[in-house]
Design a protein around this motif. Structure first.
Motif, mmCIF file in Angstrom:
data_model
loop_
_atom_site.group_PDB
_atom_site.id
_atom_site.type_symbol
_atom_site.label_atom_id
_atom_site.label_comp_id
_atom_site.label_asym_id
_atom_site.label_seq_id
_atom_site.Cartn_x
_atom_site.Cartn_y
_atom_site.Cartn_z
ATOM 1 N N HIS A 178 129.280 37.523 22.898
ATOM 2 C CA HIS A 178 128.343 38.538 22.409
ATOM 3 C C HIS A 178 127.789 39.372 23.556
ATOM 4 N N GLU A 179 127.427 38.706 24.645
ATOM 5 C CA GLU A 179 126.847 39.437 25.778
ATOM 6 C C GLU A 179 127.861 40.377 26.406
ATOM 7 N N ALA A 180 129.147 39.991 26.365
ATOM 8 C CA ALA A 180 130.182 40.876 26.915
ATOM 9 C C ALA A 180 130.258 42.189 26.127
ATOM 10 N N LYS A 181 129.820 42.146 24.871
ATOM 11 C CA LYS A 181 129.816 43.346 24.033
ATOM 12 C C LYS A 181 128.468 44.063 24.083
ATOM 13 N N GLY A 182 127.548 43.505 24.876
ATOM 14 C CA GLY A 182 126.207 44.067 24.905
ATOM 15 C C GLY A 182 125.440 43.815 23.632
ATOM 16 N N ASP A 183 125.734 42.695 22.981
ATOM 17 C CA ASP A 183 125.181 42.401 21.658
ATOM 18 C C ASP A 183 124.583 40.998 21.649
ATOM 19 N N ALA A 184 123.519 40.816 22.403
ATOM 20 C CA ALA A 184 122.876 39.506 22.441
ATOM 21 C C ALA A 184 122.224 39.210 21.090
ATOM 22 N N ARG A 185 122.580 38.085 20.502
ATOM 23 C CA ARG A 185 122.031 37.724 19.194
ATOM 24 C C ARG A 185 121.160 36.480 19.303
ATOM 25 N N LYS A 186 120.349 36.228 18.290
ATOM 26 C CA LYS A 186 119.286 35.231 18.438
ATOM 27 C C LYS A 186 119.358 34.049 17.477
ATOM 28 N N ILE A 187 120.173 34.123 16.435
ATOM 29 C CA ILE A 187 120.093 33.120 15.363
ATOM 30 C C ILE A 187 121.415 32.386 15.192
ATOM 31 N N ILE A 188 121.326 31.069 14.986
ATOM 32 C CA ILE A 188 122.467 30.245 14.597
ATOM 33 C C ILE A 188 122.143 29.613 13.249
ATOM 34 N N LEU A 189 123.045 29.740 12.310
ATOM 35 C CA LEU A 189 122.877 29.113 10.993
ATOM 36 C C LEU A 189 123.450 27.696 11.035
ATOM 37 N N VAL A 190 122.708 26.748 10.476
ATOM 38 C CA VAL A 190 123.161 25.354 10.456
ATOM 39 C C VAL A 190 122.943 24.777 9.063
ATOM 40 N N PRO A 191 123.994 24.422 8.342
ATOM 41 C CA PRO A 191 123.840 23.833 7.010
ATOM 42 C C PRO A 191 123.188 22.448 7.053
ATOM 43 N N GLU A 192 122.571 22.070 5.941
ATOM 44 C CA GLU A 192 121.945 20.752 5.837
ATOM 45 C C GLU A 192 122.955 19.620 5.998
ATOM 46 N N SER A 193 124.208 19.890 5.640
ATOM 47 C CA SER A 193 125.232 18.842 5.680
ATOM 48 C C SER A 193 125.880 18.705 7.044
ATOM 49 N N ALA A 194 125.350 19.419 8.056
ATOM 50 C CA ALA A 194 125.924 19.338 9.401
ATOM 51 C C ALA A 194 125.373 18.132 10.148
ATOM 52 N N HIS A 195 126.031 17.770 11.236
ATOM 53 C CA HIS A 195 125.540 16.686 12.081
ATOM 54 C C HIS A 195 124.198 17.053 12.691
#
Length: 523
Positions: A178-195
């Motif tokens: 993302h940073e290589a594209k100049g597009d720093a993002r802030k959120i990661i989605l994590v489902p309830e069924s994940a570790h």
């Protein structure tokens, strides 16, 4: 009395109960009451004769010890007996079925151990010149090629030391992309069924974590995930097969939706043991996935290690994979350690995860496992693991509540809840009862989407006879919990130690031995 054929267990005679006929030593036949090292030896004696250390000028720069270290001195027989006795109080995969869910505690073939102990691998120093490590680099390259083939992913990082370390590696690659594209993002989605490590890793990497609920059948709610997508979302961390023991049927749709907003898909591959040879994550649209060599491709683990968590990457993320990595140039293997000398397509590496390349012993064990099974054998491993889990599920669903029994076949693990237990009885009571039956308890209270969860992963290495015995034991103990049998509250009664105060043990652990204060007679 009935003996548990799945493993040794210390057991007192039935007549009179475990507290009957006290002995002078405190021992009960082979169930030995083993004291602490500090209670065996004293700091005023030693088991060896050493000459006095010569008096030399200190080079510690003021860091000299101010008082004696006060470690106990033991003779060789005392030391050997102490640790041998303790080892006999441990449960192990060599003693019986290890039903921990999401951990894949399979039997570890001794061939793997023999290969890992070959001097050329076991004694290899990480600073050995490349010309002297061609065999080791060839083996690392071999394992990497197997992993890329099994996942259909073109890039790989072999250096991560375990699952959560691999998760961090994948997220750092996503951040770099993302940073290589100049597009720093802030959120990661994590489902309830994940570790559970997934949201922790995302937070550690500096992302805000947004949860995605599960549907009633234990899978990711696709519509809820789509609704959470935005230009701020860097990606999703999804476990597949998930922690409910189910395959995420909407995986392709999930990947397409995340890719549609410019995000990436990280797959937790800890449960890869269930789908090897059946599903290639790259075909589903996954961008990064760690693989626990110490789970899917055997080798011992637990207790903090050793582990190994290589990460495979899609074409989009491969350029950002960390250093070092192994390349084959004609008939020679090269360890690429600097961005400036990296081949085309690797010059954007985000850095490195470890000082050296990885866990050599794990690579050797994994290579031995892969080569001894072959492609067809690895496919059978996953099929047998799934068969074992479904056998457990269908054999116990009439006794224990199975919340996802109607969601289709489970994958590597079966999950049950505490619904139907008598008032005051819990999953913890069942776990303690299983100890008396000679089994290590299953994973408890996880995943959190199931109340009083019991997560069981039998693996492919257990025979039908072993599974039947475990099923019988769990059915017996669960029957006590449903009937409100007060005796279950005292379990375990046949273990070296009785039931602990779980709360006090967690909140007030005693980690340092202190010599008991001797009572003085009043003057």
């Amino acid at each position: 009395m009935t003996i548990n054929q799945s493993g040794w267990r210390p057991e007192a005679p039935v007549q009179g109960g475990p507290d009957a006929a006290p002995t002078y030593t405190g021992n009960k036949a082979l169930m030995l009451e083993e004291p602490l090292l500090f209670e065996i030896g004293g700091s005023d004696r030693t088991g060896v004769d050493l000459p006095e250390a010569p008096k030399v000028k200190s080079r510690l720069g003021g860091l000299e010890r101010l008082k004696p270290i006060e470690l106990p001195g033991l003779t060789e027989p005392e030391a050997v007996r102490h640790y041998t006795r303790l080892s006999r109080q441990n449960y192990a995969i060599d003693l019986g079925l290890f039903p921990l869910g999401s951990c894949t505690m399979k039997h570890n073939p001794r061939l793997n151990e023999k290969m890992a102990r070959l001097p050329g691998f076991a004694d290899l120093h990480p600073l050995t010149p490349v010309d002297g490590t061609q065999g080791a680099l060839a083996l690392i390259h071999l394992v990497a090629e197997w992993l890329k083939t099994l996942t259909n992913m073109p890039g790989i990082a072999m250096s991560p030391k375990a699952g959560a370390h691999g998760e961090l590696c994948g997220l750092l690659a996503i951040r770099a992309a993302h940073e290589a594209k100049g597009d720093a993002r802030k959120i990661i989605l994590v489902p309830e069924s994940a570790h559970g490590t997934n949201p922790a890793t995302a937070a550690f990497a500096g992302y805000a974590v947004k949860g995605i609920p599960a549907t009633g059948d234990g899978r990711v709610d696709l519509e809820a995930l789509k609704a959470a997508l935005s230009p701020e979302v860097a990606g999703v961390m999804i476990t597949n097969p998930n922690t409910c023991g189910l395959f995420e049927r909407d995986m392709i749709a999930i990947c397409e939706a995340v890719h549609g907003i410019g995000g990436y898909v990280y797959c937790d591959g800890a449960n890869f043991n269930a789908i090897v040879g059946r599903v290639r994550p790259g075909d589903l649209g996954v961008d990064a996935m760690h693989i626990n060599l110490h789970k899917t491709f055997s080798t011992p683990h637990g207790g903090g290690g050793p582990g190994s968590g290589p990460v495979v990457f899609s074409q989009a993320l491969a350029p950002y994979a960390p250093l070092p990595f192994v390349e084959k140039h004609d008939d020679r293997y090269v360890l690429v350690e600097e961005e400036t000398v990296a081949a085309e397509g690797h010059s954007d590496a985000f850095g490195r995860m470890v000082a050296f390349h990885g866990q050599m012993g794990m690579f050797v064990r994994a290579a031995a496992y892969m080569m001894s099974h072959g492609a067809d054998g690895l496919k059978q491993v996953s099929e047998d693991a799934v068969l074992s889990a479904n056998y457990i599920l269908r054999s116990l669903e009439d006794t224990l509540d199975a919340p996802f029994a109607a969601s289709g076949p489970c994958m590597h693990e079966a999950i049950f809840s505490d619904a139907g237990f008598a008032e005051g009885f819990s999953t913890l009571d069942v776990a303690k009862g299983l100890i008396d039956e000679g089994f290590h308890p299953m994973t408890m209270y996880f995943p959190l989407v199931v109340h009083g969860a019991m997560l069981i992963e039998p693996t492919e290495t257990e025979s039908k006879a072993a599974l039947d015995q475990f099923i019988g034991a769990l059915r017996h103990v669960a029957g006590k919990a449903k009937a409100g049998d007060a005796a279950l509250k005292a379990a375990p009664v046949h273990a070296p130690r009785r039931r602990l105060d779980e709360t006090a043990a967690a909140r007030k652990p005693v980690l340092v031995w202190k010599e008991p204060v001797q009572a003085r007679a009043a003057e």
